[in-house]
Design a protein around this motif. Structure first.
Motif, PDB file in Angstrom:
ATOM      1  N   VAL A   1       0.836  -1.194   0.000  1.00  0.00           N
ATOM      2  CA  VAL A   1       0.000   0.000   0.000  1.00  0.00           C
ATOM      3  C   VAL A   1       0.871   1.244   0.000  1.00  0.00           C
ATOM      4  O   VAL A   1       1.900   1.300   0.672  1.00  0.00           O
ATOM      5  N   VAL A   2       0.468   2.224  -0.811  1.00  0.00           N
ATOM      6  CA  VAL A   2       1.118   3.535  -0.879  1.00  0.00           C
ATOM      7  C   VAL A   2       0.029   4.578  -0.678  1.00  0.00           C
ATOM      8  O   VAL A   2      -1.056   4.457  -1.270  1.00  0.00           O
ATOM      9  N   SER A   3       0.293   5.590   0.156  1.00  0.00           N
ATOM     10  CA  SER A   3      -0.711   6.625   0.435  1.00  0.00           C
ATOM     11  C   SER A   3      -0.200   7.986   0.002  1.00  0.00           C
ATOM     12  O   SER A   3       0.964   8.326   0.237  1.00  0.00           O
ATOM     13  N   VAL A   4      -1.078   8.774  -0.622  1.00  0.00           N
ATOM     14  CA  VAL A   4      -0.745  10.145  -1.012  1.00  0.00           C
ATOM     15  C   VAL A   4      -1.902  11.047  -0.606  1.00  0.00           C
ATOM     16  O   VAL A   4      -3.072  10.654  -0.674  1.00  0.00           O
ATOM     17  N   PRO A   5      -1.613  12.275  -0.151  1.00  0.00           N
ATOM     18  CA  PRO A   5      -2.696  13.196   0.215  1.00  0.00           C
ATOM     19  C   PRO A   5      -3.348  13.804  -1.016  1.00  0.00           C
ATOM     20  O   PRO A   5      -2.683  14.098  -2.025  1.00  0.00           O
TER      21      PRO A   5
ATOM     22  N   LEU B   1      -5.406   9.151  -0.524  1.00  0.00           N
ATOM     23  CA  LEU B   1      -5.676   8.173  -1.570  1.00  0.00           C
ATOM     24  C   LEU B   1      -4.690   7.033  -1.395  1.00  0.00           C
ATOM     25  O   LEU B   1      -3.476   7.221  -1.550  1.00  0.00           O
ATOM     26  N   ASP B   2      -5.214   5.875  -1.021  1.00  0.00           N
ATOM     27  CA  ASP B   2      -4.380   4.675  -0.918  1.00  0.00           C
ATOM     28  C   ASP B   2      -4.330   3.985  -2.280  1.00  0.00           C
ATOM     29  O   ASP B   2      -5.358   3.846  -2.949  1.00  0.00           O
ATOM     30  N   VAL B   3      -3.142   3.553  -2.669  1.00  0.00           N
ATOM     31  CA  VAL B   3      -2.999   2.684  -3.829  1.00  0.00           C
ATOM     32  C   VAL B   3      -2.512   1.342  -3.311  1.00  0.00           C
ATOM     33  O   VAL B   3      -1.369   1.201  -2.875  1.00  0.00           O
ATOM     34  N   ARG B   4      -3.426   0.396  -3.285  1.00  0.00           N
ATOM     35  CA  ARG B   4      -3.081  -0.959  -2.857  1.00  0.00           C
ATOM     36  C   ARG B   4      -2.698  -1.750  -4.102  1.00  0.00           C
ATOM     37  O   ARG B   4      -3.459  -1.804  -5.066  1.00  0.00           O
ATOM     38  N   HIS B   5      -1.516  -2.342  -4.073  1.00  0.00           N
ATOM     39  CA  HIS B   5      -0.983  -2.952  -5.291  1.00  0.00           C
ATOM     40  C   HIS B   5      -0.547  -4.380  -5.027  1.00  0.00           C
ATOM     41  O   HIS B   5       0.067  -4.687  -4.007  1.00  0.00           O
ATOM     42  N   ARG B   6      -0.867  -5.230  -5.956  1.00  0.00           N
ATOM     43  CA  ARG B   6      -0.425  -6.628  -5.869  1.00  0.00           C
ATOM     44  C   ARG B   6       1.070  -6.677  -6.176  1.00  0.00           C
ATOM     45  O   ARG B   6       1.504  -6.312  -7.267  1.00  0.00           O
TER      46      ARG B   6
ATOM     47  N   VAL C   1       3.011  -5.369  -9.498  1.00  0.00           N
ATOM     48  CA  VAL C   1       3.577  -4.015  -9.446  1.00  0.00           C
ATOM     49  C   VAL C   1       4.437  -3.880  -8.196  1.00  0.00           C
ATOM     50  O   VAL C   1       3.963  -4.095  -7.083  1.00  0.00           O
ATOM     51  N   ASP C   2       5.699  -3.518  -8.385  1.00  0.00           N
ATOM     52  CA  ASP C   2       6.602  -3.336  -7.255  1.00  0.00           C
ATOM     53  C   ASP C   2       6.291  -2.044  -6.514  1.00  0.00           C
ATOM     54  O   ASP C   2       5.568  -1.167  -7.016  1.00  0.00           O
ATOM     55  N   GLY C   3       6.865  -1.885  -5.325  1.00  0.00           N
ATOM     56  CA  GLY C   3       6.566  -0.752  -4.479  1.00  0.00           C
ATOM     57  C   GLY C   3       6.952   0.582  -5.083  1.00  0.00           C
ATOM     58  O   GLY C   3       6.198   1.561  -4.996  1.00  0.00           O
ATOM     59  N   GLU C   4       8.127   0.679  -5.708  1.00  0.00           N
ATOM     60  CA  GLU C   4       8.563   1.951  -6.281  1.00  0.00           C
ATOM     61  C   GLU C   4       7.683   2.362  -7.449  1.00  0.00           C
ATOM     62  O   GLU C   4       7.322   3.540  -7.597  1.00  0.00           O
TER      63      GLU C   4
END
Length: 932
Positions: free
Chosen positions: A135-139, A271-276, A280-283
C-alpha cells in the motif's frame, strides 16, 4: 459473544460459527499488538472469520474478516453490531432480504473479474509474491465527484504509462439498490472506458464518469465478470469505493492497482494505492500514486483541460527523468578526422596486416600508401575537398582502399550496393550530385558523371595530397529509405565516427589484437562500425564476399580460418550462424559479438552461452542518423532466461530522452518517442532542409540538437532503454530500415496502378497482424520487427494494388527496376478496391491473404524435382510449381539459408546459394544439381 455468534450463525446460515480468542501479552497500541492485529487482518479466509484479540491491559479488538463473495462491507458491519450487542440478532430474520452463504460459483465469478492480463511492462512484479498486497498513500484534497475524478485521473496516468488512448478503469462498491438490513455479498462493479483522444475535456470526462458511478450504472458479480472478459481481462487499475474509516478494504487488492479514497485520523483525505506485489513493485506503485494525485489536482482545478494538457511530471521529476538517459562517463577524445587516426595507426605498426580479402593482404603501410596514390588520382580527376564521390564496389579490399582514398582526398564517400537496380543507383548519383563514381561493373550513365574502375585510379607520380578540412566535415553520405518514394541521404561527419570508436573502444577492449569481419554491405551503416572499428583501433579487417555472407556454412569456415575475434551481426543472420556452428566441431575464436540493425530476441542465445562462455554478447541500438550505435547492453545468461528487451544505456557522449507527442518527458517506464542527442547526431539530410528541420530539432534539455527517431521506447529506472518498435510506417526487415510508404509510392508511379497498400507480415500461420504503409493506414502501426513475436526470416512484404485486372507479375517487374531486393514485395495482389474502415482509411485486417501461384502439374518421372518442390513448400509455406521462382514466392536470403539447411537434413545434394540465385526455379535448380 461466542454464544451470540453461534446462535446468529445458525439462524442466518443454518450452520455454527466459532469465535477465536487470542491473548496478546502486550498492551493495546503497542508494536506487538499491532503485529498481532495485522496477522489476523491478513490471514487468508474463504468465508467468515471472527477473532477476539485480548490484550494484557484489559482492552480488546474484535476482528471480522470475510470473503467478498460471502459478505459485503455493510453486512460485515451489521454482524459486528450484533456481536457487540448493539443490535439484537433477531432483527436479521429470514423474513428480511437475508442472503445465504454464496456457493462456489460466485467466488469463481469474482475471480474471473480479477485482472488476468499480461505482465505490467512499466513495473517489476515479483513472481514469488503470491497474493501479497502493498500500500502507498498520497494526500489529496476534497472535490466534487471525488470517485469520478480519481477514476479519470487514474485513466490519464494509465493511458500515459501504457500508450493507450482509451484505458479501462474498474470500480467496485456497494450495490446502490442494496436491500436494507440484508446480509450477503452485495458488492457491485462497473467499468469506465475513458476516452483520452481529446474529443472531450477533462471536465466532461469527470461528469460522464460521475453519471455512471453516481447514477446506478452498476452490475452484480456475474455481469461484471462478463464485462471484464469483454475487455480481454486487462483491467489493471480500479477504484474500491466500499471502504470506511473502520474497514481494511481488502486483503488482496481486487485490481493490481486498487485506488481507495479514505480519511486519515485528522480528517484529511488520503488516496491509498493498494498494489499486488506480484504485478507491481513498491517503487512503481509509489510513482503511480504520485502521478494520479498530481493528475487529480489538475482535474480539480480546471474542467476545460484537454487530456493531453495534463502534465504528470513536476520540475524535479522532469530533471530526474531527462538525466536518466545520460551516461555517467564523459567522452574524452579530441575530435579528429578518420584518415588522420588511420595514419597514426599505420605509423605505429606499419608491418601489421590491416586488410585481408580475395586471397591477398595489405599491411597498414601498404594500405596507407595505396590509398594515398588513389587519393592523388582522384584529385587529378578534379575531386576537391568536400566533393562527394560514389562507391559502387563489391566487398573486396578495393572497397576499403578506395573509401580511405576518398577521405584522404578531403572528399566524402557515398556507398552504393552494386546489387541495387540501375534506376536506384542513377537516382542516388543524381541526388548526391556525384561527378565521379568508382565502380567495378557497369554503372548507369549520367550527365557530367565520370565512372572509373579502381584499377584506373593509379598515379605512379604521386606527389602527395595536401591536408584539408577538419573533424566537422562530412565523411560519408548513406542513403536510407524515404517515405516520399525516394531514399534520402544522411550526412555524417568525421567527428561522429571518431566519437563512436572513442565511446566504445575501452569498454569493448578493441585493439591491435582483434580481427574483424566486414559482413555487411557498405550501403548499410553497420559497415561503418565494422570497417573503421577495425582500422582505427589497429585491428585486422577481413572482407566477407557477398556469396559467403549468404552461406552460414561458408561464413563459419571463413571465421574459423581467419580467427575472427570481433563479429558484427544482425540477429537474423546470427541465428543462421548459430545453426551452422551447432553442426561443426571447430570452435570459433570470437570473443565479442555485437548485434544491431533489428530487435534482438535474447532467448535463443542460451545455447551460444553454453558453447562459448567466454564470448561477450552486446546488443546495441542505433540509427543511421545518430552514427550507427547509440546504446549498448551486455547480454547475460540471466537476460536470456528473462527474455530482456533492454538495449542498454547510452554510450559516453550520446544521450537519449523518451518524450510524448508534445515533446515532454514521459514518466519512468512509460512509452514515448526516442530522441537521441549528443556526439552521434548527423549533420543533415542531404538537400532536404525541411525534413532536416523536422527531424533534427533543438535539444531543450542539454542544448545542441537531437534527432527524433520515430522509434517507440521506454526508459527504466536504472537508465536502460527498451526499444518497442516504430511509431510510423517504417519497419526493419533483416536489418534494413524500410519506409513502407516508399514502396507504396513506387507502386503508384506505375501508370496502371490506381491505389496501393503495402503490409509487413510475419509469414507464419496465426502470426501477428500486418503493419501498414500509406496515408490511409488506420491507427498506430506496430513494427513487425518486434523481437518477441517475429520470425525475421519469414517476415515478408505484401503489396495490394487496384484495379483487379492488373497483371501482378508485370507490376512487380516494373517495381523491381527501382526497388532493391530487400524492399521488393514478396507478393503483389490485384483487388477491385482496397478495403476501407468507416473513417475511410485502409482496413488492413480486411485485406485478403496474398495471391500465390498455383502449383504446376508434376511430370511423371521428375521424382527429384518433386522432392525439391516439397522442400521448398516446407520452407516457404506456399504451393510450389516446377517453374515457380523462389524469390517471387516470397523467398529471401534468410529463407534461402533455411532451404539449404532443409536439403542437408534430408540428405539431398548440397545447395550452393549462388546457384539458387542464378537458377531460382525448381526445374532449373534440379538440373544444375545433376538431376533430370
Amino acid at each position: 459473544m461466542a454464544r451470540i455468534l453461534d446462535h446468529a450463525a445458525r439462524h442466518w446460515w443454518g450452520e455454527p460459527a466459532r469465535l477465536w480468542t487470542e491473548r496478546v501479552p502486550a498492551a493495546a497500541g503497542s508494536a506487538q499488538a499491532a503485529r498481532a492485529l495485522d496477522a489476523e487482518l491478513f490471514r487468508p479466509v474463504r468465508g467468515l472469520r471472527v477473532v477476539l484479540l485480548d490484550y494484557a491491559d484489559g482492552a480488546a479488538d474484535l476482528v471480522l474478516v470475510a470473503h467478498r463473495a460471502w459478505l459485503d462491507a455493510t453486512s460485515l458491519r451489521m454482524v459486528a453490531e450484533v456481536l457487540t450487542e448493539r443490535v439484537p440478532y433477531e432483527r436479521f430474520h429470514a423474513g428480511r432480504a437475508q442472503v445465504a452463504a454464496p456457493d462456489d460459483e460466485l467466488v469463481k465469478r469474482w475471480r474471473e473479474a480479477d485482472y488476468s492480463g499480461a505482465a505490467v511492462e512499466w513495473a517489476s512484479g515479483d513472481v514469488a509474491a503470491g497474493e501479497r498486497t502493498g500500500v502507498v498513500s498520497v494526500p489529496v484534497r476534497d472535490s466534487a465527484h471525488l470517485a469520478a475524478r480519481v477514476a479519470v485521473a487514474a485513466a490519464l496516468v494509465l493511458g500515459r504509462y501504457e500508450g493507450r488512448h482509451c484505458p479501462v478503469i474498474g470500480a467496485v462498491t456497494g450495490l446502490p439498490a442494496r436491500p436494507e438490513e440484508a446480509l450477503g455479498a452485495f458488492d457491485a462493479g462497473t467499468l469506465l472506458a475513458v476516452d483520452l483522444s481529446g474529443a472531450a475535456t477533462t471536465g466532461e470526462l469527470v461528469a460522464g464518469s460521475a453519471r455512471v458511478l453516481e447514477g446506478g450504472g452498476w452490475c452484480d458479480a456475474r455481469r461484471y465478470a462478463r464485462l471484464c472478459a469483454e475487455t480481454g481481462g486487462r483491467v489493471l487499475a480500479g477504484l474500491l469505493a466500499t471502504a470506511t474509516d473502520e474497514d481494511v478494504p481488502c486483503q488482496t487488492a481486487p485490481f493490481p492497482l486498487t485506488l481507495v479514497p479514505r480519511r486519515d485520523q485528522d480528517g484529511s483525505l488520503l488516496l491509498d494505492v493498494r498494489h499486488r506485489l506480484g504485478d507491481v513493485d513498491g517503487e512503481s506503485a509509489r510513482r503511480f500514486a504520485v502521478h494520479v494525485a498530481r493528475a487529480y489536482e489538475r482535474l480539480a482545478g480546471d474542467d476545460d483541460l484537454a487530456p493531453a494538457d495534463v502534465d504528470l511530471l513536476d520540475e524535479p521529476e522532469r530533471r530526474h527523468v531527462t538525466g536518466l538517459g545520460r551516461p555517467d562517463t564523459p567522452l574524452g577524445r579530441r575530435p579528429e578526422r578518420i584518415e588522420e587516426i588511420f595514419a597514426a595507426r599505420a605509423a605505429e605498426r606499419p608491418e601489421a596486416v590491416a586488410l585481408t580479402g580475395e586471397d591477398r593482404s595489405l599491411t597498414y603501410a601498404e594500405l596507407d600508401a595505396l590509398a594515398g596514390r588513389r587519393a592523388a588520382a582522384l584529385r587529378g580527376r578534379g575531386v576537391r575537398a568536400g566533393d562527394r564521390v560514389g562507391l559502387c564496389l563489391d566487398r573486396t579490399p578495393e572497397l576499403v582502399v578506395t573509401m580511405l582514398a576518398v577521405l584522404k582526398a578531403g572528399a566524402v564517400y557515398v556507398p552504393m550496393d552494386p546489387a541495387y537496380p540501375a534506376e536506384r543507383l542513377a537516382y542516388t548519383a543524381g541526388d548526391a550530385a556525384l561527378r565521379v563514381v568508382v565502380a567495378d561493373r557497369d554503372f548507369p550513365a549520367g550527365d557530367g558523371l565520370s565512372v572509373v574502375s579502381p584499377e584506373r585510379l593509379a598515379d605512379p607520380d604521386d606527389g602527395g595530397v595536401p591536408r584539408s578540412g577538419g573533424a566537422d566535415d562530412a565523411a560519408y553520405v548513406i542513403y536510407t529509405s524515404g517515405s516520399t518514394g525516394r531514399p534520402k541521404g544522411v550526412v555524417v561527419s568525421h567527428r561522429n565516427v571518431v566519437a563512436l570508436l572513442t565511446a566504445t573502444g575501452d569498454d569493448l577492449g578493441l585493439g591491435p589484437g582483434d580481427t574483424w569481419s566486414n559482413f555487411h554491405s557498405s550501403a548499410f551503416d553497420f559497415s561503418v562500425w565494422e570497417i573503421w572499428g577495425a582500422l582505427l583501433t589497429g585491428g585486422r579487417l577481413v572482407m566477407v564476399p557477398y556469396w559467403v555472407s549468404r552461406s552460414p556454412e561458408e561464413f563459419h569456415e571463413l571465421l574459423t580460418r581467419e580467427r575472427v575475434t570481433v563479429l558484427s551481426q544482425t540477429p537474423s543472420a546470427f541465428a543462421q550462424l548459430m545453426e551452422a556452428d551447432r553442426h561443426r566441431d571447430e570452435r570459433l575464436a570470437v570473443r565479442l559479438t555485437v548485434f544491431g540493425g533489428e530487435p534482438l530476441d535474447v532467448r535463443p542465445l542460451l545455447g551460444w552461452f553454453d558453447r562459448y562462455p567466454g564470448c561477450r554478447l552486446v546488443n546495441m541500438y542505433g540509427i543511421t542518423e545518430t552514427t550507427v550505435h547509440v546504446t549498448a547492453q551486455t547480454v547475460t545468461r540471466g537476460d536470456a532466461i528473462a527474455g530482456s528487451r533492454s538495449v542498454g544505456r547510452p554510450l559516453p557522449g550520446w544521450h537519449v530522452y523518451v518524450l510524448d507527442e508534445r515533446g515532454r518527458p514521459v514518466p519512468v517506464g512509460a512509452p514515448g518517442e526516442i530522441h537521441v542527442g549528443g556526439a552521434g547526431v548527423a549533420t543533415e539530410y542531404l538537400g532536404r532542409p525541411e525534413l532536416t528541420a523536422e527531424r533534427f530539432v533543438p535539444d531543450p534539455f542539454a542544448g545542441g540538437r537531437m534527432y527524433r527517431s520515430g522509434d517507440r521506447g521506454r526508459l527504466r529506472a536504472d537508465g536502460r532503454l527498451e526499444h518497442l518498435g516504430r511509431l510510423d510506417t517504417q519497419v526493419k526487415v533483416r536489418g534494413f530500415r524500410i519506409e513502407l510508404d516508399e514502396i507504396r509510392n513506387v507502386l503508384l508511379d506505375d501508370p496502371a496502378v490506381t491505389s496501393a497498400a503495402v503490409v509487413l507480415r510475419d509469414g507464419r500461420p496465426a502470426a501477428p497482424g500486418p503493419a501498414v504503409g500509406g496515408a490511409q493506414a488506420d491507427g498506430e502501426v506496430q513494427a513487425v520487427g518486434d523481437a518477441q513475436a517475429v520470425d525475421h526470416a519469414l517476415a515478408r512484404l505484401d503489396a495490394y494494388v487496384t484495379p483487379a485486372d492488373l497483371d501482378p507479375a508485370e507490376v512487380r517487374r516494373r517495381a523491381a527496376k527501382v526497388l532493391p531486393d530487400h524492399m521488393m514485395p514478396a507478393t503483389v495482389t490485384a483487388l477491385p478496391a482496397l478495403p476501407l474502415t468507416a473513417n475511410g482509411k485502409l482496413d488492413a485486417r480486411a485485406l485478403p491473404e496474398p495471391a500465390s501461384a498455383p502449383p504446376a502439374p508434376a511430370a511423371p518421372a521428375e521424382d527429384f524435382t518433386r522432392t525439391l518442390a516439397a522442400v521448398w513448400e516446407s520452407v516457404l509455406d506456399v504451393p510450389v510449381g516446377d517453374d515457380d521462382n523462389f524469390f517471387e514466392l516470397g523467398g529471401n536470403s534468410l529463407l534461402a539459408i533455411r532451404l539449404a539447411a532443409a536439403m542437408r537434413e534430408r540428405d539431398l545434394p548440397a545447395l550452393p546459394l549462388r546457384e539458387l540465385y542464378l537458377h531460382p526455379t525448381v526445374r532449373d535448380l534440379a538440373q544444375v544439381l545433376g538431376h533430370e
